[in-house]
Design an enzyme around this catalytic site. Structure first.
Site, PDB file in Angstrom:
ATOM      1  N   PRO A 234       0.794  -1.229   0.000  1.00 62.32           N
ATOM      2  CA  PRO A 234       0.000   0.000   0.000  1.00 62.32           C
ATOM      3  C   PRO A 234       0.830   1.285   0.000  1.00 62.32           C
ATOM      4  O   PRO A 234       1.873   1.362   0.646  1.00 62.32           O
ATOM      5  CB  PRO A 234      -0.829  -0.104   1.287  1.00 62.32           C
ATOM      6  CG  PRO A 234      -0.147  -1.125   2.116  1.00 62.32           C
ATOM      7  CD  PRO A 234       0.503  -2.078   1.169  1.00 62.32           C
ATOM      8  N   ASN A 235       0.315   2.234  -0.766  1.00 61.63           N
ATOM      9  CA  ASN A 235       0.852   3.602  -0.870  1.00 61.63           C
ATOM     10  C   ASN A 235       2.155   3.698  -1.666  1.00 61.63           C
ATOM     11  O   ASN A 235       2.626   4.805  -1.936  1.00 61.63           O
ATOM     12  CB  ASN A 235       1.037   4.233   0.520  1.00 61.63           C
ATOM     13  CG  ASN A 235      -0.272   4.322   1.273  1.00 61.63           C
ATOM     14  OD1 ASN A 235      -1.235   4.861   0.746  1.00 61.63           O
ATOM     15  ND2 ASN A 235      -0.332   3.773   2.478  1.00 61.63           N
TER      16      ASN A 235
ATOM     17  N   ARG B 281       5.122  10.932  -2.618  1.00 59.72           N
ATOM     18  CA  ARG B 281       4.817  10.633  -1.225  1.00 59.72           C
ATOM     19  C   ARG B 281       6.038  10.865  -0.338  1.00 59.72           C
ATOM     20  O   ARG B 281       7.063  10.201  -0.518  1.00 59.72           O
ATOM     21  CB  ARG B 281       4.414   9.155  -1.133  1.00 59.72           C
ATOM     22  CG  ARG B 281       4.219   8.661   0.266  1.00 59.72           C
ATOM     23  CD  ARG B 281       4.143   7.134   0.289  1.00 59.72           C
ATOM     24  NE  ARG B 281       3.907   6.676   1.644  1.00 59.72           N
ATOM     25  CZ  ARG B 281       4.152   5.460   2.080  1.00 59.72           C
ATOM     26  NH1 ARG B 281       4.629   4.549   1.254  1.00 59.72           N
ATOM     27  NH2 ARG B 281       3.912   5.142   3.321  1.00 59.72           N
TER      28      ARG B 281
ATOM     29  N   TYR C 129      11.116   8.807   1.357  1.00 62.76           N
ATOM     30  CA  TYR C 129      11.102   7.711   0.390  1.00 62.76           C
ATOM     31  C   TYR C 129      11.815   8.027  -0.924  1.00 62.76           C
ATOM     32  O   TYR C 129      11.940   7.143  -1.778  1.00 62.76           O
ATOM     33  CB  TYR C 129       9.658   7.282   0.111  1.00 62.76           C
ATOM     34  CG  TYR C 129       8.965   6.756   1.351  1.00 62.76           C
ATOM     35  CD1 TYR C 129       9.447   5.630   2.017  1.00 62.76           C
ATOM     36  CD2 TYR C 129       7.850   7.402   1.889  1.00 62.76           C
ATOM     37  CE1 TYR C 129       8.836   5.152   3.164  1.00 62.76           C
ATOM     38  CE2 TYR C 129       7.230   6.937   3.039  1.00 62.76           C
ATOM     39  CZ  TYR C 129       7.723   5.811   3.674  1.00 62.76           C
ATOM     40  OH  TYR C 129       7.125   5.336   4.809  1.00 62.76           O
TER      41      TYR C 129
ATOM     42  N   ASN D 268       8.136  -5.498  -0.853  1.00 70.68           N
ATOM     43  CA  ASN D 268       8.019  -4.379   0.074  1.00 70.68           C
ATOM     44  C   ASN D 268       6.548  -4.339   0.512  1.00 70.68           C
ATOM     45  O   ASN D 268       5.688  -3.868  -0.240  1.00 70.68           O
ATOM     46  CB  ASN D 268       8.405  -3.049  -0.583  1.00 70.68           C
ATOM     47  CG  ASN D 268       8.381  -1.906   0.436  1.00 70.68           C
ATOM     48  OD1 ASN D 268       7.775  -2.030   1.507  1.00 70.68           O
ATOM     49  ND2 ASN D 268       9.022  -0.798   0.120  1.00 70.68           N
TER      50      ASN D 268
ATOM     51  N   ALA E 109       3.021  -0.664   4.807  1.00 71.09           N
ATOM     52  CA  ALA E 109       2.574  -0.694   6.198  1.00 71.09           C
ATOM     53  C   ALA E 109       2.075  -2.075   6.632  1.00 71.09           C
ATOM     54  O   ALA E 109       2.014  -2.361   7.840  1.00 71.09           O
ATOM     55  CB  ALA E 109       1.482   0.346   6.411  1.00 71.09           C
TER      56      ALA E 109
ATOM     57  N   GLU F   8      12.787  -9.255   1.863  1.00 72.55           N
ATOM     58  CA  GLU F   8      11.976  -8.131   2.357  1.00 72.55           C
ATOM     59  C   GLU F   8      12.786  -6.853   2.143  1.00 72.55           C
ATOM     60  O   GLU F   8      13.955  -6.781   2.531  1.00 72.55           O
ATOM     61  CB  GLU F   8      11.695  -8.319   3.851  1.00 72.55           C
ATOM     62  CG  GLU F   8      10.951  -7.149   4.471  1.00 72.55           C
ATOM     63  CD  GLU F   8      10.818  -7.274   5.986  1.00 72.55           C
ATOM     64  OE1 GLU F   8      11.288  -8.293   6.555  1.00 72.55           O
ATOM     65  OE2 GLU F   8      10.277  -6.341   6.602  1.00 72.55           O
TER      66      GLU F   8
ATOM     67  N   HIS G 175      12.759  -2.434   2.299  1.00 76.78           N
ATOM     68  CA  HIS G 175      12.139  -1.156   2.666  1.00 76.78           C
ATOM     69  C   HIS G 175      13.035  -0.028   2.188  1.00 76.78           C
ATOM     70  O   HIS G 175      14.255  -0.088   2.354  1.00 76.78           O
ATOM     71  CB  HIS G 175      11.957  -1.056   4.184  1.00 76.78           C
ATOM     72  CG  HIS G 175      11.060  -2.117   4.691  1.00 76.78           C
ATOM     73  ND1 HIS G 175       9.694  -2.058   4.589  1.00 76.78           N
ATOM     74  CD2 HIS G 175      11.341  -3.307   5.262  1.00 76.78           C
ATOM     75  CE1 HIS G 175       9.161  -3.156   5.091  1.00 76.78           C
ATOM     76  NE2 HIS G 175      10.139  -3.943   5.497  1.00 76.78           N
TER      77      HIS G 175
ATOM     78  N   ARG H  47      12.951   4.762  12.736  1.00 74.07           N
ATOM     79  CA  ARG H  47      11.713   5.550  12.696  1.00 74.07           C
ATOM     80  C   ARG H  47      10.843   5.217  13.919  1.00 74.07           C
ATOM     81  O   ARG H  47      11.351   4.732  14.912  1.00 74.07           O
ATOM     82  CB  ARG H  47      10.996   5.270  11.369  1.00 74.07           C
ATOM     83  CG  ARG H  47      11.875   5.628  10.161  1.00 74.07           C
ATOM     84  CD  ARG H  47      11.168   5.371   8.858  1.00 74.07           C
ATOM     85  NE  ARG H  47       9.982   6.214   8.722  1.00 74.07           N
ATOM     86  CZ  ARG H  47       9.040   6.006   7.800  1.00 74.07           C
ATOM     87  NH1 ARG H  47       9.157   5.006   6.945  1.00 74.07           N
ATOM     88  NH2 ARG H  47       7.991   6.811   7.747  1.00 74.07           N
TER      89      ARG H  47
HETATM   90  C1  DQA Z   1       8.129   1.179   3.950  1.00 75.19           C
HETATM   91  C2  DQA Z   1       8.187   1.387   5.479  1.00 75.19           C
HETATM   92  C3  DQA Z   1       6.806   1.181   6.093  1.00 75.19           C
HETATM   93  O1  DQA Z   1       6.872   1.403   7.495  1.00 75.19           O
HETATM   94  C4  DQA Z   1       5.810   2.160   5.500  1.00 75.19           C
HETATM   95  O2  DQA Z   1       4.524   1.914   6.016  1.00 75.19           O
HETATM   96  C5  DQA Z   1       5.801   2.125   4.011  1.00 75.19           C
HETATM   97  C6  DQA Z   1       7.075   2.079   3.314  1.00 75.19           C
HETATM   98  C7  DQA Z   1       9.493   1.521   3.294  1.00 75.19           C
HETATM   99  O3  DQA Z   1       9.678   1.092   2.157  1.00 75.19           O
HETATM  100  O4  DQA Z   1      10.324   2.187   3.884  1.00 75.19           O
HETATM  101  O5  DQA Z   1       4.755   2.226   3.383  1.00 75.19           O
HETATM  102  O6  DQA Z   1       7.831  -0.160   3.675  1.00 75.19           O
END
Ligand code: DQA
Length: 149
Positions: free
Chosen positions: A10-11, A18, A23, A75, A78, A99, A101, A108
């Site tokens: 998501p997102n 964003r 990011y 990835n 959240a 995994e 990020h 964080r």
């Molecule tokens: C994320 C880190 C997550 O905590 C966050 O909710 C994201 C992006 C990252 O790529 O740093 O959506 O996965």
């Protein structure tokens, strides 16, 4: 030749606009394109998928098993910190995955320190920004080469 699948949660479709200070400025389409090209140069194919919906991500993981995908770069956004259901999908299909990020989630908020994926991933990448995806493709290539013996 192996089949890789890049999954973003998501997102992450909003990358580029964003929270760029967290990011980065690269758009997801650009990251995906670079990964496809890099995978190709290493002799592999890479498909990519993004969804904001937990059940769609789970369905895509099930589909990957039916398609015989060799390795997943994930990835979970959240869902990293919340989704036992997506974790269970990975346990069910037993496809090895990295995994990844963009941000270093350990630097964080505390709620980002827990991941439902790190202990079942073959490896993890945190905090390399968009470049981390390229590192992940390199690592995926190494993983399958090793697995093939
Ligand atoms: C994320 C880190 C997550 O905590 C966050 O909710 C994201 C992006 C990252 O790529 O740093 O959506 O996965």
């Amino acid at each position: 030749m192996s089949d890789f699948l890049l999954i973003n949660g998501p997102n992450l479709n909003l990358l580029g606009s964003r929270e760029p200070d967290v990011y980065g400025a690269d758009r997801l389409e650009d990251i995906e394109l670079r990964c496809v090209e890099l995978a190709k140069s290493l002799g592999h194919s890479l498909a990519s998928y993004q969804s904001n919906a937990e059940h769609e991500l789970i369905d895509r993981v099930h589909q990957a098993a039916r398609d015989g995908v060799d390795f997943i770069i994930l990835n979970p956004g959240a869902f990293t910190h919340t989704s036992i259901a997506l974790r269970d999908a990975f346990l069910a299909v037993q496809i090895p995955f990295i995994e990844i990020h963009l941000s270093n989630t350990f630097a964080r908020e505390e709620f980002r320190h827990n991941s439902y994926f790190s202990d079942i991933a073959s490896s993890c990448l945190f905090g390399f920004g968009a470049y981390g995806y390229e590192l992940a493709v390199q690592a995926a290539s190494q993983y399958v080469a090793k697995a093939e013996g």
